[in-house]
Design a protein around this motif. Structure first.
Motif, short mmCIF file in Angstrom:
data_model
loop_
_atom_site.label_atom_id
_atom_site.label_comp_id
_atom_site.label_asym_id
_atom_site.label_seq_id
_atom_site.Cartn_x
_atom_site.Cartn_y
_atom_site.Cartn_z
N HIS A 112 0.63 -1.31 0.19
CA HIS A 112 0.14 0.06 0.00
C HIS A 112 0.77 1.37 0.02
CE1 HIS A 112 -4.14 -1.40 0.53
NE2 HIS A 112 -3.72 -2.36 0.93
N ILE A 210 -6.41 4.73 0.57
CA ILE A 210 -7.61 5.02 -0.34
C ILE A 210 -7.73 6.58 -0.66
CG2 ILE A 210 -10.09 4.98 -0.54
CD1 ILE A 210 -9.96 2.28 1.04
N TYR A 247 -4.17 -1.79 -7.95
CA TYR A 247 -4.45 -1.21 -6.75
C TYR A 247 -6.03 -1.76 -6.26
CZ TYR A 247 -5.58 1.84 -2.93
OH TYR A 247 -5.90 2.17 -1.67
N LEU A 248 -6.77 -1.79 -7.29
CA LEU A 248 -8.18 -2.17 -6.85
C LEU A 248 -8.02 -3.74 -6.67
CD1 LEU A 248 -10.38 -0.25 -9.24
CD2 LEU A 248 -10.15 -0.06 -6.92
N ILE A 249 -7.44 -4.55 -7.32
CA ILE A 249 -7.40 -6.16 -7.22
C ILE A 249 -6.69 -6.07 -5.76
CG2 ILE A 249 -6.00 -8.22 -7.77
CD1 ILE A 249 -6.24 -7.13 -10.69
N LEU A 251 -6.66 -4.19 -3.31
CA LEU A 251 -7.54 -3.44 -2.06
C LEU A 251 -8.62 -4.34 -1.85
CD1 LEU A 251 -8.17 -0.87 -0.61
CD2 LEU A 251 -9.55 -0.36 -2.43
N TRP A 252 -9.20 -5.16 -2.83
CA TRP A 252 -10.43 -5.81 -2.69
C TRP A 252 -10.36 -7.15 -2.05
CZ3 TRP A 252 -14.94 -3.86 -1.68
CH2 TRP A 252 -15.39 -2.59 -2.25
N SER A 253 -9.01 -7.80 -2.43
CA SER A 253 -8.91 -9.03 -2.04
C SER A 253 -8.23 -8.85 -0.62
CB SER A 253 -7.45 -9.59 -2.76
OG SER A 253 -6.54 -8.84 -2.93
N PHE A 255 -9.44 -6.44 1.53
CA PHE A 255 -10.66 -6.25 2.07
C PHE A 255 -11.27 -7.60 2.41
CE2 PHE A 255 -11.60 -1.75 1.25
CZ PHE A 255 -11.54 -1.27 2.44
N LEU A 256 -11.38 -8.46 1.63
CA LEU A 256 -11.99 -9.77 1.72
C LEU A 256 -11.46 -10.68 2.73
CD1 LEU A 256 -12.84 -11.03 -1.98
CD2 LEU A 256 -14.47 -10.51 0.12
N ALA A 273 -8.61 -15.46 -1.10
CA ALA A 273 -8.69 -14.37 -1.33
C ALA A 273 -7.28 -13.72 -0.73
CB ALA A 273 -9.71 -13.26 -0.48
N PHE A 277 -4.25 -12.05 -3.23
CA PHE A 277 -3.94 -10.62 -2.62
C PHE A 277 -2.14 -10.84 -2.73
CE2 PHE A 277 -1.74 -8.19 0.86
CZ PHE A 277 -2.06 -7.01 0.48
#
Length: 311
Positions: A112, A210, A247-249, A251-253, A255-256, A273, A277
């Protein structure tokens, strides 16, 4: 059976994946291919940047940070995961588990932080192209990179330090790998401090990540909309789209993985997940950034041409 008694043994059992025998070897070789491909591509980018003097520029320092982080993060995870897939006995010492959790969380937080710096780099390059060389100097990028690693190491050291102080009343890691949440779930002590700091760590990391990405990309988008310059728009799209997708890949993995720790009914989804990541950005980073960065792409093409051209 879980009992509220202290476990003194140093050996932990990892739950792992519940895999049918016919899928054991295909999954093992798939992970082996993924691991070797990310090692080859990331180490290749590192060696190329180090050996080519023309690539000794601030932007490529960020690529080196990404590659080093990807190699370390996946080397901590994948070899042991592959060994456990092939074995019916999945054991690890507590110290090894804590080290794996430390490096794994450092990988996540450093990812990040590095992407934040890359977003700033892209913002300066697109919005202030004439001042780019004076703003994003080698000294500045090295300082930002050192700060990213330093902040990550401090935050994760506190995170894991709060966990290893706990006594243990269980010896089974309810996961396919070691992470902080799986470690402190071994304890029957009060883990309120762990939960509070874990929440602080997550909010701080994701909030800064973010927020920084959103601010830089919104300002880039506003500049493109105001100026309505086709060349500027193409350059922004070319340099920012891949960065944003990766970044979105990630981020969401991420988060999951965090959210699914609260839902024990979906353990396999959480494990998958977490692996995604690690492996998806690590395989895509050198390909996308290498192919989209003209100087790096040209050097790769030159090397390949020298290899295939007979002497």
């Amino acid at each position: 059976m879980e009992r509220n008694t202290t476990v003194s043994g140093d050996i932990l059992e990892i739950q792992g994946f519940d895999i049918s025998p016919e899928f054991t070897y295909p999954l093992f070789f798939l992970l082996l291919f993924v691991y070797f491909s990310l090692l080859f591509s990331n180490i290749g980018v590192l060696v190329l940047i180090i050996t080519e003097k023309s690539l000794h520029q601030p932007m490529y320092i960020l690529f080196c940070n990404l590659s080093v982080n990807d190699v370390i993060g996946n080397t901590v995870l994948l070899p042991q995961l592959m060994a456990h897939i092939m074995s019916t006995e999945r054991f690890i010492t507590y110290n090894q588990c804590a080290v794996q959790a430390f490096y794994s969380h450092t990988f996540g937080s450093a990812s990040h932080m590095i992407l934040i710096i890359m977003a700033i780099d892209r913002y300066v390059a697109i919005c202030h192209p004439l001042r780019y060389s004076s703003i994003m100097t080698t000294k500045t990028v090295v300082g930002l990179s050192a700060s990213a690693w330093g902040v990550s190491l401090v935050l994760v050291s506190v995170l894991i330090g709060l966990t290893v102080r706990l006594s243990r009343c269980r010896s089974v890691i309810q996961n396919a790998y070691c992470d902080n949440a799986s470690l402190f779930k071994l304890s029957c002590d009060d883990v309120s401090i762990n939960n509070i700091y874990g929440l602080f760590f997550t909010v701080l990391l994701f909030g800064c990540s973010i927020g920084s990405i959103a601010v830089t990309y919104i300002r880039i988008a506003l500049l493109c909309w105001i100026k309505k310059n086709k060349e500027l728009n193409n350059r922004a799209l070319q340099t920012c789209a891949s960065h944003l997708v990766l970044y979105l890949i990630m981020l969401w993995s991420g988060f999951l993985t965090i959210i699914l720790h609260r839902f024990p009914d979906y353990p396999d989804l959480r494990k998958i997940a977490y692996i995604l990541f690690h492996v998806v950005p690590a395989n895509l980073n050198p390909v996308i950034y290498g192919m989209q960065t003209r100087s790096l792409r040209d050097k790769i093409v030159q090397i390949l041409q020298r290899q295939v051209t007979p002497t």
